[in-house]
Enzyme design. Sequence first.
Site, PDB file in Angstrom:
ATOM      1  N   GLY A 680     -26.924 -15.653   6.419  1.00 22.48           N
ATOM      2  CA  GLY A 680     -27.026 -14.821   5.247  1.00 22.48           C
ATOM      3  C   GLY A 680     -25.652 -14.526   4.673  1.00 22.48           C
ATOM      4  O   GLY A 680     -24.634 -14.641   5.352  1.00 22.48           O
ATOM      5  N   CYS A 681     -25.616 -14.118   3.399  1.00 22.63           N
ATOM      6  CA  CYS A 681     -24.337 -13.895   2.725  1.00 22.63           C
ATOM      7  C   CYS A 681     -23.576 -12.712   3.314  1.00 22.63           C
ATOM      8  O   CYS A 681     -22.392 -12.807   3.659  1.00 22.63           O
ATOM      9  CB  CYS A 681     -24.559 -13.720   1.227  1.00 22.63           C
ATOM     10  SG  CYS A 681     -25.827 -12.495   0.812  1.00 22.63           S
ATOM     11  N   TYR A 682     -24.247 -11.554   3.421  1.00 24.01           N
ATOM     12  CA  TYR A 682     -23.607 -10.394   4.024  1.00 24.01           C
ATOM     13  C   TYR A 682     -23.195 -10.708   5.467  1.00 24.01           C
ATOM     14  O   TYR A 682     -22.119 -10.312   5.930  1.00 24.01           O
ATOM     15  CB  TYR A 682     -24.564  -9.202   4.047  1.00 24.01           C
ATOM     16  CG  TYR A 682     -24.663  -8.402   2.784  1.00 24.01           C
ATOM     17  CD1 TYR A 682     -23.540  -7.831   2.200  1.00 24.01           C
ATOM     18  CD2 TYR A 682     -25.906  -8.163   2.192  1.00 24.01           C
ATOM     19  CE1 TYR A 682     -23.652  -7.054   1.047  1.00 24.01           C
ATOM     20  CE2 TYR A 682     -26.023  -7.389   1.048  1.00 24.01           C
ATOM     21  CZ  TYR A 682     -24.893  -6.842   0.474  1.00 24.01           C
ATOM     22  OH  TYR A 682     -25.003  -6.069  -0.653  1.00 24.01           O
ATOM     23  N   ALA A 683     -24.093 -11.398   6.190  1.00 28.82           N
ATOM     24  CA  ALA A 683     -23.823 -11.698   7.595  1.00 28.82           C
ATOM     25  C   ALA A 683     -22.611 -12.606   7.743  1.00 28.82           C
ATOM     26  O   ALA A 683     -21.816 -12.468   8.688  1.00 28.82           O
ATOM     27  CB  ALA A 683     -25.051 -12.346   8.232  1.00 28.82           C
ATOM     28  N   THR A 684     -22.442 -13.547   6.820  1.00 27.48           N
ATOM     29  CA  THR A 684     -21.280 -14.436   6.872  1.00 27.48           C
ATOM     30  C   THR A 684     -19.986 -13.643   6.760  1.00 27.48           C
ATOM     31  O   THR A 684     -19.085 -13.759   7.603  1.00 27.48           O
ATOM     32  CB  THR A 684     -21.363 -15.478   5.739  1.00 27.48           C
ATOM     33  OG1 THR A 684     -22.471 -16.351   5.961  1.00 27.48           O
ATOM     34  CG2 THR A 684     -20.079 -16.300   5.661  1.00 27.48           C
TER      35      THR A 684
END
Length: 900
Positions: A680-684
């Site tokens: 995911g974007c936030y997770a990255t």
Amino acid sequence: MLRASRFLKKGAGAIARTPAVAATIASPSSMHSRIQTCAYSYQSGPDTSEKETIVKLLYNIGSKKEVEQYLGHFSSVESQKFAVIKVGGAVISDDLATLASALTFLNRVGLYPIVVHGAGPQLNKRLEAANIEARYEDGIRITDGPTLAIAREVFASENRKLVEALERLGTRARPITGGVFVADYLNKEKYDRVGKIVRVNREVVESSIRAGCLPILTSLAETPEGQILNVNADIAAGELARVLEPLKIVYLNEKNGLYHGTTGKRIETIHLDEEYEDLLKEPWVRYGTKLKLKEIKELLDTLPRSSSVAIISAEHLHKELFTHSGAGTLIMRGHRLFSEQDLANVDSDRLRALLIAHDPEIASGAATAASYWQKLAELKREGGQYWIYGDEPYQLAAIVTRKPGQAIASVDKFVATKAATLGNITDNAWKLITRDHSQLVWSVPRTDDNLSWHFERADGSWSVGDDIVFWYGVEDWKKISDMVAAKGEKPTIATATKQQQQPTGAGARTYSTMTRKPASVFGGARRSYSTASSGAPLRVGLIGARGYTGRELIRLVDTHPRFELAYVSSRELAGKPVPNYTKASLDHVNLSAQQVGDLARDGRSNVDVWVLALPNNVAAPFVAAIDSATAGLPADQQPVVVDLSADYRFDKTGQWAYGLPELHRSSLLASTTGRIANPGCYATGSQLGIAPLLPYLDSTRLPSVFGVSGYSGAGTKPSPKNDPEFLRDNLIPYAPVNHIHEREIGHSLTRITKPEYPFSPANPLQVQFSPHVASFFQGIALTLHVPLRMSMNAKDMHDIYREFYQKERLVHVTESAPLVRDNAEKHYAVVGGFAVPPSDGMLEENSASLAGRRAVVNVTLDNLLKGAATQAVQNMNIALGIDEYMGIPVQDTLTMSSSS
């Protein structure tokens, strides 16, 4: 499906194609910059720049052409004739934010829907609290004095809620709780204070619109003497529609349409003139459903034939109004159709006039109607057959032929006037044709404006020269091969002036029509090569192309030295050209999971990598189909699968590698399954910010992440989180606990544990995460607070991060805090802004011991690129054995306004 409201009336002009409206949006950020410049004028409605911006946002749910057509159609009538929308009380209580956002969206493009709302569930709840029994007779609420007193309070309260919700979004609305409906008693002895509307005071509604306000009406009526009477909101909306004669009457409900009582499937269209009597005979059409259908028929019988009723949810209102395919149930009067097998039984003069006006071959003089009649007569003498389909006013004609001894019929001609398309007759005609013929073939020029209509009705298609051959009901590939070869030498059919999409059925088989020819059809050797060493093109199948990430992937594949698109699948865009792709002429298709499995059966000789850009909880059938189809293939022929959803990020089977190369490169390289879960974007960004400090974490305290994303992260479905007007000067927190990325951050960092780290799979890392959405379009800003078990300073942190990422080309380290604007539309993440507070304790006795033991880090990245599409390409490159950064614009030297 052909939706009647979806077409311009004769003479109606579409919105002017100014450069700002007509130009294709080059990038999401350019759309964002236009949104930021919008200025809304309450008195005069949306200004030009805002209207153009909202129109462009509508392109996310439909093509530019169809959106402009519908706006032209809706704008061609007086404001009060656009739509009457009846809102059920449950919609206000359960989905107020979505309803307000949907109405605001319409108003932003200059439309003024008239809202009539009920409050049934709320009234029942209040009556129960007051120990008053809710009584009904013939489905009508008996309204005595105490019931009416509470009803007035409830209606006023719900009306106020909706008006206030609209005005919070910057949309002017006027509460109208009386003065519109004049009524007599329906039956005072039987129903008490229930009214039958005898007159509608339209001036009250029209004055609201003239003032620039959306009229929000309750369904309460008054007698000429002033006695308030209760009226069912459906009936009130219908009476208002009879007076205003709007193009659309919309009934909003939570179910998003009417559903077939036997199959359980949503009914997409009902043509009353053709279907009403048979529909009433269905055993499941009874009680409320039968009453609703009767009321709608009675209403439409009194309105112009161009009027229609839509039953839809608030969530899908935009799609219903502005796209060909619609979303709910559309009900129209339509026309009765005929089918004849002898030219003598039709009005040949009227049929000739229709063909001369609308059939390209006859209109151009290349053939005459008389010569075509002769051709049909010769076919019949030779033992063949023909069928002529049409409607009573001769606004449509379809001619189907079948040669002697052949099972497959050919659609020779299919023409319709604008009035026919406006009346949704074309879709009805197609149903009649497919009822009579189980197998069909036809061809259409590739330049035809209505290709999407054909794609949605065909089970398959093939590109032959300047034409596309379509077939329906044919499964035998030998027959398909013969059909394609024969049709490639014959004239193409004429099609309706403007036609609509209908969602492909579960059994449909829709294939790419432009760039690939299966060897099983045309013969010839299949490709066989090792993708790790060969320079041959690597073919990509993209499932889910409508969203922002899908568009970015298409752009990256277009510029990639080795990749080419094989299939681009989107249910809503099927048949439309793939934008921003220049390597070949390619149209969107609509592939089911089974169709993807069929295409994957030959492994990498067909598609090398499948990218699933689908919402969460949707990918599993596609993955299962690919796994089943390729189970017996050698490892080097297994296609790669990259899933962009969260479905496989928590995989425990060992089949899926986690695709954050900077932290999980070794597991990606070691993977033998070719299955990659894109992060995911936030997770990255969060993991890139925390990972270098893992050896120094204080296991007694939790890292925390404060995240802010541009509204592209909220997707393309309209909501307050992607409404630029609602977001203006605003920041929206959401999912304050248990966001899926919160779990993903801790889970994935735990997977790279080392013995010296203070956590393990048995004692996993936990992270606190607070996401927000802001008014910019794309990009993410993260501020991370990481508790440390030892003291350090900002310089120590900078050194740690610089060493950790020194070989990573898509992670840049800077001493100063990175800014979203500096790496929006860039393919790398930036980590910087290192800080360590001198004390991290609220109590004095803890201050000294915790000094320097909380690291603060800032991370920025583009949520659509390094947070999604770029990372997917990075993973595809690794899995296919080519350079990890191939096709990715890599900027090794950091140039930022905030860099040191």
